[in-house]
Design an enzyme around this catalytic site. Structure first.
Site, PDB file in Angstrom:
ATOM      1  N   LYS A  13       1.072  -1.279   0.323  1.00 29.63           N
ATOM      2  CA  LYS A  13      -0.185   0.211   0.128  1.00 29.63           C
ATOM      3  C   LYS A  13       1.020   1.329  -0.011  1.00 29.63           C
ATOM      4  O   LYS A  13       1.962   1.141   0.765  1.00 29.63           O
ATOM      5  CB  LYS A  13      -1.051   0.289   1.390  1.00 29.63           C
ATOM      6  CG  LYS A  13      -1.884  -1.221   1.180  1.00 29.63           C
ATOM      7  CD  LYS A  13      -2.010  -1.034   3.184  1.00 29.63           C
ATOM      8  CE  LYS A  13      -3.388  -2.331   2.607  1.00 29.63           C
ATOM      9  NZ  LYS A  13      -4.115  -2.586   4.185  1.00 29.63           N
ATOM     10  N   LEU A 101       6.219  -5.593  12.295  1.00 34.08           N
ATOM     11  CA  LEU A 101       5.762  -3.967  12.718  1.00 34.08           C
ATOM     12  C   LEU A 101       4.891  -4.105  11.957  1.00 34.08           C
ATOM     13  O   LEU A 101       4.120  -2.946  11.915  1.00 34.08           O
ATOM     14  CB  LEU A 101       7.141  -3.651  12.008  1.00 34.08           C
ATOM     15  CG  LEU A 101       8.558  -4.284  12.167  1.00 34.08           C
ATOM     16  CD1 LEU A 101       9.439  -3.425  10.580  1.00 34.08           C
ATOM     17  CD2 LEU A 101       8.419  -3.748  13.323  1.00 34.08           C
ATOM     18  N   ASP A 102       3.846  -4.246  11.062  1.00 36.27           N
ATOM     19  CA  ASP A 102       2.042  -3.830  10.732  1.00 36.27           C
ATOM     20  C   ASP A 102       1.723  -4.022  12.066  1.00 36.27           C
ATOM     21  O   ASP A 102       0.838  -3.377  12.569  1.00 36.27           O
ATOM     22  CB  ASP A 102       1.974  -5.266   9.865  1.00 36.27           C
ATOM     23  CG  ASP A 102       1.538  -6.116  10.314  1.00 36.27           C
ATOM     24  OD1 ASP A 102       2.349  -6.746  10.686  1.00 36.27           O
ATOM     25  OD2 ASP A 102       1.373  -6.884   9.389  1.00 36.27           O
TER      26      ASP A 102
END
Length: 251
Positions: A13, A101-102
């Site tokens: 994204k 990490l997301d």
């Protein structure tokens, strides 16, 4: 202008924002090559000055992307790194470097937005749930397959379940009556599994905090469970919000 990237398991994204965090352009691509093409087009209207990124991909993939962005656009990437504590949130994993990490960015963003206890649900390729106490202590969370993985597993590991998943996307139609075709049965069954998982997370949050917590919902399939969580705040760009906290741009 600032280029922001969220490199997930299946998609990248991207968005372009200005100094006031207004989104000027955005999109979703499947590969680095598609990202370069999209940014080439965006560059005709916007001058890039900074780039920040959160990624769950391999070190080699991240290094390749950073190299491409430097060579093609002259961008030096500020990337999120694992941390035991950030913006008042204490990472709940025994080894903080192992938390995706997301997920970390979503947790940090939700805590900043709530300033209190919160349940964070992200419905993408995988579905994640995370719990953060009012004092910023991350209790940990859960991971289960998302809708794309559930579909794929059924198609790949059963002999007679074959149908066009793209054409079947709307087969639930808001109905959860027993399916009258294989496609309906699979689609409705998988969505019901997601909804059941989400409902169980809500009950666990109530055990922890009573009614004194907020719910944040993000990810591409968030709309499939939103009515299960009428109190939830749907924040499509929750991970980007965390990214801005983790990688501020110097003024």
């Amino acid at each position: 202008m600032i280029v922001e990237l969220d490199c997930g398991n299946s998609f990248i994204k991207w968005r372009i924002i200005d100094a006031f965090s207004r989104v000027l352009s955005s999109g979703v691509v499947e590969s680095i090559e598609e990202l370069v093409h999209a940014l080439d087009e965006a560059r005709t209207s916007h001058e890039f000055a900074h780039c920040r990124m959160v990624s769950v991909r391999s070190d080699d993939e991240v290094a390749r992307l950073e190299s491409v962005l430097a060579q093609r656009f002259g961008l030096r990437v500020s990337a999120v790194r694992p941390a035991s504590c950030l913006a008042g949130v204490r990472n709940g994993y025994l080894n903080h470097e192992r938390l995706g990490l997301d997920r970390w960015m979503a947790v940090v963003a939700a805590y900043r937005l709530s300033a209190g206890a919160c349940l964070v649900l992200d419905l993408g390729t995988a579905v994640t749930a995370d719990f953060v106490d009012a004092d910023g202590e991350h209790r940990g969370g859960f991971i289960c397959p998302g809708l794309p993985l559930l579909r794929r597993q059924l198609r790949e590991h059963t002999r007679r379940i074959h149908y066009d998943a793209v054409a079947a996307n709307d087969l639930t139609g808001g109905s959860f009556a027993p399916g009258r075709s294989t496609a309906e049965a699979v689609e409705r069954g998988c969505v019901l599994m997601l909804r059941g998982f989400v409902a169980s997370q809500l009950e666990l949050a109530k055990e922890y905090w009573g009614d004194r917590f907020e719910i944040f919902l993000t990810g591409g399939d968030a709309s499939l469970v939103a009515d299960v969580l009428p109190r939830a705040k749907v924040v499509p760009d929750l991970i980007f919000t965390g990214l801005a906290i983790a990688c501020p741009i110097p003024s």
